[in-house]
Design a protein around this motif. Sequence first.
Motif, PDB file in Angstrom:
ATOM      1  N   VAL A  71      60.481-134.877  54.235  1.00  0.00           N
ATOM      2  CA  VAL A  71      61.617-134.901  55.141  1.00  0.00           C
ATOM      3  C   VAL A  71      62.901-135.239  54.393  1.00  0.00           C
ATOM      4  O   VAL A  71      63.998-134.949  54.852  1.00  0.00           O
ATOM      5  N   ASP A  72      62.727-135.814  53.208  1.00  0.00           N
ATOM      6  CA  ASP A  72      63.889-136.236  52.430  1.00  0.00           C
ATOM      7  C   ASP A  72      64.368-135.070  51.572  1.00  0.00           C
ATOM      8  O   ASP A  72      64.355-135.113  50.351  1.00  0.00           O
ATOM      9  N   SER A  74      67.285-131.729  52.104  1.00  0.00           N
ATOM     10  CA  SER A  74      68.297-131.223  53.029  1.00  0.00           C
ATOM     11  C   SER A  74      67.835-129.988  53.787  1.00  0.00           C
ATOM     12  O   SER A  74      68.177-129.813  54.955  1.00  0.00           O
ATOM     13  N   ALA A  77      65.532-131.228  56.534  1.00  0.00           N
ATOM     14  CA  ALA A  77      66.289-132.029  57.499  1.00  0.00           C
ATOM     15  C   ALA A  77      67.127-131.125  58.401  1.00  0.00           C
ATOM     16  O   ALA A  77      67.130-131.274  59.625  1.00  0.00           O
ATOM     17  N   GLU A  78      67.800-130.169  57.805  1.00  0.00           N
ATOM     18  CA  GLU A  78      68.605-129.252  58.608  1.00  0.00           C
ATOM     19  C   GLU A  78      67.736-128.364  59.480  1.00  0.00           C
ATOM     20  O   GLU A  78      68.078-128.067  60.635  1.00  0.00           O
ATOM     21  N   ILE A  80      64.915-129.137  60.738  1.00  0.00           N
ATOM     22  CA  ILE A  80      64.483-129.967  61.857  1.00  0.00           C
ATOM     23  C   ILE A  80      65.572-130.000  62.926  1.00  0.00           C
ATOM     24  O   ILE A  80      65.292-129.908  64.119  1.00  0.00           O
ATOM     25  N   ASN A  81      66.796-130.120  62.490  1.00  0.00           N
ATOM     26  CA  ASN A  81      67.894-130.101  63.459  1.00  0.00           C
ATOM     27  C   ASN A  81      67.896-128.810  64.268  1.00  0.00           C
ATOM     28  O   ASN A  81      68.091-128.836  65.486  1.00  0.00           O
ATOM     29  N   LEU A 279      71.964-129.197  49.542  1.00  0.00           N
ATOM     30  CA  LEU A 279      72.666-130.468  49.396  1.00  0.00           C
ATOM     31  C   LEU A 279      74.120-130.363  49.842  1.00  0.00           C
ATOM     32  O   LEU A 279      74.867-129.510  49.372  1.00  0.00           O
ATOM     33  N   LYS A 280      74.508-131.268  50.711  1.00  0.00           N
ATOM     34  CA  LYS A 280      75.903-131.326  51.135  1.00  0.00           C
ATOM     35  C   LYS A 280      76.804-131.739  49.969  1.00  0.00           C
ATOM     36  O   LYS A 280      77.992-131.438  49.942  1.00  0.00           O
ATOM     37  N   THR A 281      76.202-132.452  49.039  1.00  0.00           N
ATOM     38  CA  THR A 281      77.005-132.978  47.941  1.00  0.00           C
ATOM     39  C   THR A 281      77.109-132.013  46.763  1.00  0.00           C
ATOM     40  O   THR A 281      77.727-132.359  45.741  1.00  0.00           O
TER      41      THR A 281
END
Lengths: 338, 338
Positions: A71-72, A74, A77-78, A80-81, A279-281
């Motif tokens: 889950v860790d 991106s 995680a996205e 899942i959203n 990654l957002k970063t």
Amino acid sequence: MENVNLKTIADKLHLSTATVSKALRDSHEISNETKQRVLHLASVLNYVPNPYASSLRKRVSKTIAIVIPEVDDSFFAEAINGIEAIVQGKGYHVLIYLTHESFEKEKAIFMDFQSGRVDGVLLSVSAETVSTHHISNLQSHQIPIVVFDRICDEISTAKVCTDDYNAGYTATKHLIDNGYRKIAYLSISKTLSISGKRMKGYSQALTDNNIPVKEAYIVECTLNDEYNNAVIRNLLQSKSRPDAIIASVERLTTNIYLVCQHLQLKIPKDIAVISFSNLKTAAILNPSLTTITQPAYEMGKTAASLLFKSIEKKSFPLDTVVQLFPSVLIPRDSTIKK
Amino acid sequence: MENVNLKTIADKLHLSTATVSKALRDSHEISNETKQRVLHLASVLNYVPNPYASSLRKRVSKTIAIVIPEVDDSFFAEAINGIEAIVQGKGYHVLIYLTHESFEKEKAIFMDFQSGRVDGVLLSVSAETVSTHHISNLQSHQIPIVVFDRICDEISTAKVCTDDYNAGYTATKHLIDNGYRKIAYLSISKTLSISGKRMKGYSQALTDNNIPVKEAYIVECTLNDEYNNAVIRNLLQSKSRPDAIIASVERLTTNIYLVCQHLQLKIPKDIAVISFSNLKTAAILNPSLTTITQPAYEMGKTAASLLFKSIEKKSFPLDTVVQLFPSVLIPRDSTIKK
DNA sequence: TTTATTTACTTAACCGATTTCGTAACAATC
DNA sequence: GATTGTTACGAAATCGGTTAAGTAAATAAA
């Protein structure tokens, strides 16, 4: 506070539980007056139906499962959203299972699903998954499954993924176009079809440009950070050090950057880095990271929507659906020499 | 494949379902021979008990819920990993709910839990949460709740969090020690106690160092990227531009960096940045990011362990437990002028 | 030998909601 | 007036396990 159930309401109104149940479901068999009385009392008493009683009787759980490696990350995680956005709208519930790339765990989880715990499954297979019996076995229990991102070609069900071959090709081509020749590929699995396809794209791009494919440049990584660091360090310290790295999974980015820092290798001068990553970063890394980015949110939404189509209409033919989403290569400083 | 249930096994072995049930649970009432026969047939037939039937009867769901604002955040992702590690070991299942910072959603979710869907809840409250009735209401239904990270002081239950006051103080002090005076604080909620505490630490550190607290330097952000960007841009373009920013949530980091890039402000020369963050990429950002990092995995494990203590022993007094984990400040380049 | 106990099962109630079937009361139709 | 239809509800079976209570047979104790 004691539990309030159908019987509580039925008793207070001198009705049967059958009548109350029907009233709550707005059955035509029940008079409007009775419906009003039931609805009113139910809301006063804060009645919430027992989902397990209803699941048992209706043989429907109003629950789906998400089975993913981790889950860790991106992408997941996205995704899942996106899934949650659809599920929420349907009034369903989401069970989440992490395989941590373990095939055994994945099998055990799927075995459990034979119980009818969930009405459908969204799956992204683990890196270790070598067979698909657990999946087809669950399908034979009439439980729809949609695979996303990490798919298996062998399974006959809906697949939501990106064109991994192209993505691998494009990433490699991008590096070649920017002057790199000694391109290494960090894989996460020998068996995973997604990994295989990206790698095929990688090999083909090399071949098309008359660059021989070097075994030593194809390196398998794991979930273990220490191990990955060691592998990357070895790669970057070898006599024939590559001048570019393609990371097939987001998580490896930090390892690569840190090893480079440690070895005092400059990105992109000494070595280019491109990563499959959401990654957002990415844009604010040092240097900013060139990524192959998947539309994770959309993929999650699509996978969930397909699953619900099958849940809601059992005849919906999942097995013919393949939704390919384009990945985009976002060029940034990590692959472009100034 | 047709469903196999207790009756299937019972019929084939000329036993009652009661006997089969007891045999499977290794009851002393059943002879070893019968147990063997039952166990063997069950495994041959791939029998998996219907969880909803058993939940209904036993009034236990073997399921817990995680209710969090978002999943695309390293803290929550890592916390989920910690939770999952414990839950997995207990043979429980995990329902996941995302509030997206909406109080209404949080209330609706908690209302649903009155149904007995879950045996316990791990909660990190939404930024909008202003009252705790939905929580105490669920507690009155004998459902244990453990709050983690985003806690509410008003709730009487176990709390797993960091010393947010200290974290806020330390972050601010770190900036002051490095020569910054005009320190802004990006909050995510006026009401959230965690936010309030961090902010109190921030104010106190300022006061202790004879720096007046400026209202204009305390800025509330949201889930909306556009909005946050605008707010940050405004802040950085104001006549009395701050020389340092504390971001109370990881997600704002990228916004800040990008706005700085856009406005051609150099970090840390023109402006320092420190963020509450568990980002794996913090060390490889441009410049590397000074963070206040929480032991997310451990916090998840602890919260889950506490929850199970209460689930397994109803008398276990959750309400007295407060587990404070230390956050650590990891100084990096974003706050240290060369 | 009689009674008590243990062993190894079965019967039946139960969890709470859903649903099929049945029925009483009343209205409508022939 | 007899028949059919409709309305509004209840009784009971059902989903698939679990468990309290009961029982027959074998064994042990008195």
